[in-house]
Design an enzyme around this catalytic site. Structure first.
Site, mmCIF file in Angstrom:
data_model
loop_
_atom_site.group_PDB
_atom_site.id
_atom_site.type_symbol
_atom_site.label_atom_id
_atom_site.label_comp_id
_atom_site.label_asym_id
_atom_site.label_seq_id
_atom_site.Cartn_x
_atom_site.Cartn_y
_atom_site.Cartn_z
ATOM 1 N N LYS A 53 0.095 14.381 -32.996
ATOM 2 C CA LYS A 53 0.021 15.161 -34.211
ATOM 3 C C LYS A 53 -0.367 16.600 -33.913
ATOM 4 O O LYS A 53 -0.073 17.510 -34.678
ATOM 5 C CB LYS A 53 -1.073 14.573 -35.135
ATOM 6 N N GLU A 109 3.742 21.938 -27.313
ATOM 7 C CA GLU A 109 2.553 21.097 -27.144
ATOM 8 C C GLU A 109 1.297 21.924 -27.391
ATOM 9 O O GLU A 109 1.292 23.141 -27.199
ATOM 10 C CB GLU A 109 2.591 20.488 -25.724
ATOM 11 N N ASP A 113 -3.605 19.512 -20.111
ATOM 12 C CA ASP A 113 -4.901 19.244 -19.478
ATOM 13 C C ASP A 113 -4.628 18.754 -18.056
ATOM 14 O O ASP A 113 -4.405 19.548 -17.150
ATOM 15 C CB ASP A 113 -5.632 18.226 -20.358
ATOM 16 N N PHE A 162 -14.089 20.640 -23.756
ATOM 17 C CA PHE A 162 -13.358 19.886 -24.773
ATOM 18 C C PHE A 162 -13.286 20.740 -26.035
ATOM 19 O O PHE A 162 -14.298 21.134 -26.601
ATOM 20 C CB PHE A 162 -14.030 18.548 -25.077
ATOM 21 N N ARG A 175 -8.985 18.972 -37.054
ATOM 22 C CA ARG A 175 -7.629 19.513 -36.907
ATOM 23 C C ARG A 175 -7.405 20.710 -37.825
ATOM 24 O O ARG A 175 -6.598 21.580 -37.544
ATOM 25 C CB ARG A 175 -6.586 18.442 -37.255
HETATM 26 P P1 5GP Z 1 -2.888 15.601 -20.347
HETATM 27 O O1 5GP Z 1 -1.899 14.509 -20.167
HETATM 28 O O2 5GP Z 1 -2.358 16.980 -20.017
HETATM 29 O O3 5GP Z 1 -4.172 15.322 -19.622
HETATM 30 O O4 5GP Z 1 -3.382 15.540 -21.844
HETATM 31 C C1 5GP Z 1 -2.767 16.104 -22.882
HETATM 32 C C2 5GP Z 1 -3.353 15.554 -24.163
HETATM 33 O O5 5GP Z 1 -4.761 15.247 -24.057
HETATM 34 C C3 5GP Z 1 -3.257 16.623 -25.237
HETATM 35 O O6 5GP Z 1 -2.016 16.588 -25.920
HETATM 36 C C4 5GP Z 1 -4.435 16.277 -26.128
HETATM 37 O O7 5GP Z 1 -4.042 15.280 -27.052
HETATM 38 C C5 5GP Z 1 -5.478 15.666 -25.188
HETATM 39 N N1 5GP Z 1 -6.475 16.689 -24.797
HETATM 40 C C6 5GP Z 1 -6.657 17.215 -23.572
HETATM 41 N N2 5GP Z 1 -7.659 18.112 -23.567
HETATM 42 C C7 5GP Z 1 -8.121 18.156 -24.847
HETATM 43 C C8 5GP Z 1 -9.160 18.921 -25.489
HETATM 44 O O8 5GP Z 1 -9.868 19.763 -24.920
HETATM 45 N N3 5GP Z 1 -9.309 18.687 -26.830
HETATM 46 C C9 5GP Z 1 -8.577 17.787 -27.534
HETATM 47 N N4 5GP Z 1 -8.835 17.655 -28.824
HETATM 48 N N5 5GP Z 1 -7.594 17.050 -26.948
HETATM 49 C C10 5GP Z 1 -7.364 17.254 -25.628
#
Ligand code: 5GP
Length: 188
Positions: A53, A109, A113, A162, A175
């Site tokens: 979302k 996106e 992360d 975070f 959100r």
């Molecule tokens: P990745 O696969 O790159 O580790 O993670 C991507 C997903 O992890 C993002 O689309 C998001 O949903 C979640 N995510 C990663 N870091 C954060 C953060 O600092 N805050 C929030 N709310 N979600 C995060």
């Protein structure tokens, strides 16, 4: 008293949040990205794919800054793990409604992360015969990268914290913040 209870319930001035990127900064950067994307995709009828979302908010502002013909689609992906960390296991919960063969795809996106989710998704889309697959991401938490992901249009690099707001949640909360903030104490 009415005033103090209104202050207490304000989410935008919640003392547990520390603003990292203001609403004005976000909107100004999106205008710049939109101008760049307009130039790069003129005449290509790109398909913007928002990842549900979190990216809806970025997608909806971004596409209104892109002055060329385009289409939009949504995908939902679940990556397993705790509420603040991804595990790398990815599953498509809602797929595209249209074939993308020969289309120029721009995935939109909220945050990259570890890169695990996006590297899976970009490879998956490329395997469907798209003419090109590029990525626009609002935030890059580059220090935590495990899989290399090329971000073609990036809003901001951020430190390993975070963050919530502007589509990003903690347990579905926050959100609606118009800015990006560090959540100081997730348990509060
Ligand atoms: P990745 O696969 O790159 O580790 O993670 C991507 C997903 O992890 C993002 O689309 C998001 O949903 C979640 N995510 C990663 N870091 C954060 C953060 O600092 N805050 C929030 N709310 N979600 C995060």
């Amino acid at each position: 008293m009415a005033t103090s209870s209104a202050q207490f319930t304000s989410e935008f001035s919640n003392p547990n949040l520390e603003v990292l990127i203001s609403e004005a900064q976000i909107q100004a950067r999106i205008k710049e990205l939109g101008a760049e994307i307009t130039r790069d995709y003129a005449g290509l009828n790109p398909l913007l794919i928002g990842v549900l979302k979190g990216a809806c908010f970025f997608l909806s502002d971004l596409l209104r800054s892109i002055d060329t013909r385009l289409g939009i689609e949504f995908m939902a992906i679940s990556s397993y793990g705790s509420s603040t960390r991804t595990s790398g296991e990815v599953r498509i919960m809602k797929d595209l409604d249209v074939p993308i063969e020969g289309r120029h795809i721009l995935v939109v996106e909220d945050i990259v992360d570890t890169g695990l989710t996006l590297s899976y998704l970009l490879a998956n889309l490329a395997s469907r015969g798209a003419a090109s697959v590029k990525l626009a991401a609002l935030l890059d938490k580059y220090e935590r990268r495990q899989k290399e992901v090329k971000i073609d249009y990036l809003g901001f690099k951020i430190p390993d914290e975070f963050v919530v707001g502007y589509g990003l949640d903690f347990a579905e909360r926050y959100r609606n913040l118009p800015f990006i903030a560090v959540l100081k104490n997730p348990e509060a």
